[in-house]
Each structure stands twice: as structure tokens, then as C-alpha cells.
Design a protein around this motif. Structure first.
Motif, PDB file in Angstrom:
ATOM      1  N   VAL A 107       0.852  -1.179  -0.164  1.00 11.79           N
ATOM      2  CA  VAL A 107       0.147   0.189   0.066  1.00 11.79           C
ATOM      3  C   VAL A 107       1.067   1.232  -0.005  1.00 11.79           C
ATOM      4  O   VAL A 107       1.446   1.684   1.101  1.00 11.79           O
ATOM      5  N   ASN A 108       0.933   1.743  -1.114  1.00 13.51           N
ATOM      6  CA  ASN A 108       1.977   3.028  -1.328  1.00 13.51           C
ATOM      7  C   ASN A 108       1.414   4.192  -0.969  1.00 13.51           C
ATOM      8  O   ASN A 108       2.298   5.253  -0.932  1.00 13.51           O
ATOM      9  N   GLY A 109       0.326   4.365  -0.593  1.00 18.34           N
ATOM     10  CA  GLY A 109      -0.498   5.727  -0.565  1.00 18.34           C
ATOM     11  C   GLY A 109      -1.770   5.543  -0.039  1.00 18.34           C
ATOM     12  O   GLY A 109      -2.229   4.231   0.423  1.00 18.34           O
ATOM     13  N   VAL A 110      -2.677   6.379  -0.382  1.00 14.18           N
ATOM     14  CA  VAL A 110      -3.953   6.412   0.413  1.00 14.18           C
ATOM     15  C   VAL A 110      -5.018   5.191  -0.287  1.00 14.18           C
ATOM     16  O   VAL A 110      -4.864   4.807  -1.362  1.00 14.18           O
ATOM     17  N   ALA A 111      -5.618   4.230   0.619  1.00 16.54           N
ATOM     18  CA  ALA A 111      -6.385   3.377   0.245  1.00 16.54           C
ATOM     19  C   ALA A 111      -7.728   3.347   0.815  1.00 16.54           C
ATOM     20  O   ALA A 111      -8.154   3.449   2.052  1.00 16.54           O
ATOM     21  N   ALA A 112      -8.693   3.876  -0.205  1.00 15.05           N
ATOM     22  CA  ALA A 112     -10.119   4.295   0.489  1.00 15.05           C
ATOM     23  C   ALA A 112     -11.134   3.497  -0.154  1.00 15.05           C
ATOM     24  O   ALA A 112     -10.914   2.980  -1.523  1.00 15.05           O
ATOM     25  N   GLY A 113     -12.321   3.185   0.367  1.00 16.24           N
ATOM     26  CA  GLY A 113     -13.550   2.564  -0.072  1.00 16.24           C
ATOM     27  C   GLY A 113     -13.017   1.367  -0.481  1.00 16.24           C
ATOM     28  O   GLY A 113     -12.225   0.426   0.460  1.00 16.24           O
ATOM     29  N   ALA A 114     -13.589   0.675  -1.817  1.00 15.26           N
ATOM     30  CA  ALA A 114     -13.255  -0.736  -2.092  1.00 15.26           C
ATOM     31  C   ALA A 114     -11.444  -0.917  -2.126  1.00 15.26           C
ATOM     32  O   ALA A 114     -11.090  -2.000  -1.952  1.00 15.26           O
ATOM     33  N   GLY A 115     -10.773   0.288  -2.227  1.00 10.88           N
ATOM     34  CA  GLY A 115      -9.411   0.030  -2.176  1.00 10.88           C
ATOM     35  C   GLY A 115      -8.784  -0.446  -1.077  1.00 10.88           C
ATOM     36  O   GLY A 115      -7.816  -1.253  -1.173  1.00 10.88           O
ATOM     37  N   ALA A 131       1.112   6.059   3.941  1.00 13.51           N
ATOM     38  CA  ALA A 131       0.011   5.500   3.523  1.00 13.51           C
ATOM     39  C   ALA A 131      -1.097   5.841   4.654  1.00 13.51           C
ATOM     40  O   ALA A 131      -1.094   5.852   5.594  1.00 13.51           O
ATOM     41  N   SER A 132      -2.566   5.412   3.978  1.00  7.40           N
ATOM     42  CA  SER A 132      -3.594   5.643   5.035  1.00  7.40           C
ATOM     43  C   SER A 132      -4.822   4.696   4.574  1.00  7.40           C
ATOM     44  O   SER A 132      -4.700   4.284   3.410  1.00  7.40           O
ATOM     45  N   PHE A 133      -5.730   4.338   5.425  1.00  9.34           N
ATOM     46  CA  PHE A 133      -6.754   3.565   4.987  1.00  9.34           C
ATOM     47  C   PHE A 133      -8.189   4.226   5.198  1.00  9.34           C
ATOM     48  O   PHE A 133      -8.086   4.707   6.745  1.00  9.34           O
ATOM     49  N   ILE A 134      -9.006   4.305   4.487  1.00 13.91           N
ATOM     50  CA  ILE A 134     -10.316   4.877   4.708  1.00 13.91           C
ATOM     51  C   ILE A 134     -11.502   4.335   4.309  1.00 13.91           C
ATOM     52  O   ILE A 134     -11.767   3.907   3.285  1.00 13.91           O
ATOM     53  N   GLN A 135     -12.235   3.874   5.240  1.00 11.78           N
ATOM     54  CA  GLN A 135     -13.548   3.359   4.825  1.00 11.78           C
ATOM     55  C   GLN A 135     -14.594   4.469   4.623  1.00 11.78           C
ATOM     56  O   GLN A 135     -15.573   4.715   5.249  1.00 11.78           O
ATOM     57  N   ALA A 136     -14.338   4.837   3.300  1.00 10.95           N
ATOM     58  CA  ALA A 136     -15.137   6.102   2.749  1.00 10.95           C
ATOM     59  C   ALA A 136     -16.590   5.918   2.657  1.00 10.95           C
ATOM     60  O   ALA A 136     -17.307   6.767   2.309  1.00 10.95           O
TER      61      ALA A 136
END
Ligand code: T3D
Length: 263
Positions: A107-115, A131-136
Motif C-alpha cells: 500500500v503505497n499511499g491512500v487506500a479508500a473505499g473498495a481500495g 499511506a492511510s486507510f479510509i472506509q469512505a
């Protein structure tokens, strides 16, 4: 095949899939899903890859579904999201979980939603510190998909899963590690080399054994202890006849490094 929205390479036992729409933060389109399906089919049928890497091009890992494909004009019928999930996200998650080789998500950067949830569907998740994780999903009135409602409570417990899913806060890579959401977070400058080290290690490991580990660990949450003990027995019986087990034992007794062929 045209691979513009993903890049696929395979050599030295390592298959690599790079999500490649950096200007849209690698968000998913129907075409990207089709290219991904094709690449994953190549990984599954080729038989050469002993580990798969999934990563993103540019500053993001993946921002989930491309929402510009989802705008609804007045009077127009919205896209049937159930069909989108059925045709794209569901098979993607199941394929990643069922591949008989380890799948590493870098995970090289933001991971949001299905990502974010595609990352969590992978077997080993390593993230750059930035990097970060967002349940958008909650911000647009949706439920976490791509396995989010399955993975989150199992990885971090219901209380944290509920907070993440209902508030959609950004979780840093460091916090993701401390909560048990992912395996490891490394400084950005070390991210590429640490990922390559991990891939090299897995590409030389006893692949059949790793496939069995994957199968057993994923089966465990749906099994009783007795069922899990039965599964361990069956897998161990099968692995006991493998060339890699023979090589592992011989190398130990001969006090040398093993040379696993992945069989
Ligand atoms: O629809 C179905 O099939 C059902 C399945 C749904 C699965 C899902 O994934 S639903 C969730 C969809 N994803 C999101 O809601 C996330 C939306 N994106 C964001 O919240 C933010 O972009 C990020 C937190 C990911 C990153 O923020 P930031 O500030 O670093 O970047 P940015 O400025 O917001 O984005 C940069 C560009 O990418 C920007 O375009 P511009 O202004 O430069 O022309 C932005 O619009 C674009 N972008 C980012 N995410 C998406 C996107 N474009 C389309 N779809 C996106 N998901």
C-alpha cells in the motif's frame, strides 16, 4: 491485451499487478476490473508465479470505485450497484483469497473505499508510513463492500470496525499496524526495498506449504476446533509427501540452506 489501467509483469517467480490510473488515484473502472480479471487469470493458470504483488502507481494505492462513473442526472436511473459488486468486486476478492500463492499488497499511499478492502483481502499487507486507510463508504451512504464487513470485525474487533465503518476516519499506516489491520508499516524510503525483500523471500519459500497455511487460516473462522484439527491433519498428510518437505528436512539435517522448488 490492453493493460493501460493496470500493469502486469511476471518474472523470477514474482507476478506484479500495478493499478495504473494515478491521475484518478487508481480508482476502479469497469475496464480496470476487466484487465485485473485477465491478469489474475494469467497468474492462476500460468503456474510460474510463487507470489503475487498488488500495488498502485503514483501517490495513491486505490480510491475505490471511480465515482465519476456513478453520477446520476435528474430523471436518470442509477447504476445497479449490486450488479457492479456481483460482476467485479466479489469475484476479485474471492480470486485473491483463493489463489494458491501468497498475495502481498504493498500500500503505497491512500487506500479508500473498495481500495482499502481489496488491500485487506490480500494475505500480507505492507504499507508505506505515509499511506492511510479510509472506509469512505459511509460518506456516500454505502456499506463497506469488497469484504469490508467481513474483514474489519475479524481483524480489529466489532468496536473498532464499527467506528471505522460509521465515521470513515483516516487510519494511518502506523495505527493500522498497531490495531492489527495490516502486517507492517515501513518508512517511505525503505518501502520499495522492504517490499522486494519480502517478495524474494516468498518466491523462494515452500509454495505448497504457504498455500496450505492460507487455506487453513482462512477456514478457521468458520470451523470448530475439531474441524480445524481435521483440516490441519489432512493438509499435513498431503504436505508430508511434498518435495519441499523432503528438501526442508534434508537441508535441516545437513545444516544447509533449503532450495525449495515450490512443489
Ligand atoms: O459503485 C459501485 O460499483 C459500488 C462499489 C463501490 C465501492 C467503493 O469504493 S465506494 C467508495 C468510493 N471511494 C470514495 O468514496 C473515495 C473518494 N475519494 C476520496 O475521498 C479522496 O479522494 C481520498 C481520501 C481518497 C484522497 O484525498 P486527496 O485529498 O488526497 O485527493 P483528492 O484531491 O480528493 O483526489 C485527487 C483527484 O482524484 C481528484 O481529482 P481532481 O480534482 O484532481 O480532478 C479527485 O476527484 C480524484 N478522485 C479521488 N478519488 C476518486 C476520484 N475520482 C473518481 N472517483 C474516486 N473514487
Amino acid at each position: 491485451m490492453s493493460e493501460e489501467q493496470i500493469r502486469y509483469e511476471s518474472s523470477g517467480g514474482i507476478a506484479r499487478i500495478t493499478l495504473n490510473r494515478p491521475e484518478r488515484l487508481n480508482s476502479f473502472t469497469t475496464r480496470m476490473h476487466a484487465e485485473l480479471r485477465e491478469a489474475l487469470a494469467r497468474v492462476a493458470s500460468g503456474g510460474e508465479a510463487r507470489v503475487l504483488l498488488v500495488t498502485g502507481q503514483g501517490r495513491a494505492f486505490c480510491a475505490g470505485q471511480d465515482l465519476s462513473d456513478r453520477a446520476v442526472a435528474p430523471g436518470e436511473a442509477p447504476v445497479d450497484l449490486g450488479t457492479s459488486i456481483e460482476e467485479n468486486y466479489r469475484p476479485l476478492v474471492l480470486t485473491l483469497r483463493e489463489l494458491p500463492i501468497p498475495v502481498v499488497c504493498a500500500v503505497n499511499g491512500v487506500a479508500a473505499g473498495a481500495g482499502a478492502n481489496i488491500a485487506l483481502a490480500c494475505d500480507i499487507v505492507i504499507a508505506a508510513r505515509s499511506a492511510s486507510f479510509i472506509q469512505a463508504f459511509c460518506k456516500i451512504g454505502l456499506v463497506p463492500d469488497s469484504g469490508g464487513t467481513f474483514f474489519l470485525p475479524r481483524l480489529v474487533g466489532t468496536a473498532r470496525a464499527m467506528g471505522l465503518a460509521m465515521l470513515g476516519d483516516k487510519v494511518t499506516a502506523e495505527q493500522a499496524v498497531s490495531w492489527g489491520l495490516i502486517w507492517k508499516c515501513v518508512d517511505d524510503v525503505d518501502f520499495a526495498s522492504t517490499t522486494e525483500g519480502l517478495l524474494a523471500q516468498l518466491a523462494q519459500a515452500p509454495t505448497r506449504g504457504l498455500a496450505a497455511i492460507k487455506r487453513a487460516l482462512y477456514a478457521s473462522s468458520g470451523n470448530t476446533l475439531a474441524q480445524q484439527l481435521d483440516l490441519e491433519r489432512d493438509l499435513q498428510r498431503e504436505l508430508g509427501y511434498s518435495a519441499d518437505y523432503r528438501e526442508g528436512v534434508a537441508a535441516f539435517l545437513e545444516k544447509r540452506a533449503p532450495r525449495f522448488a515450490g512443489r
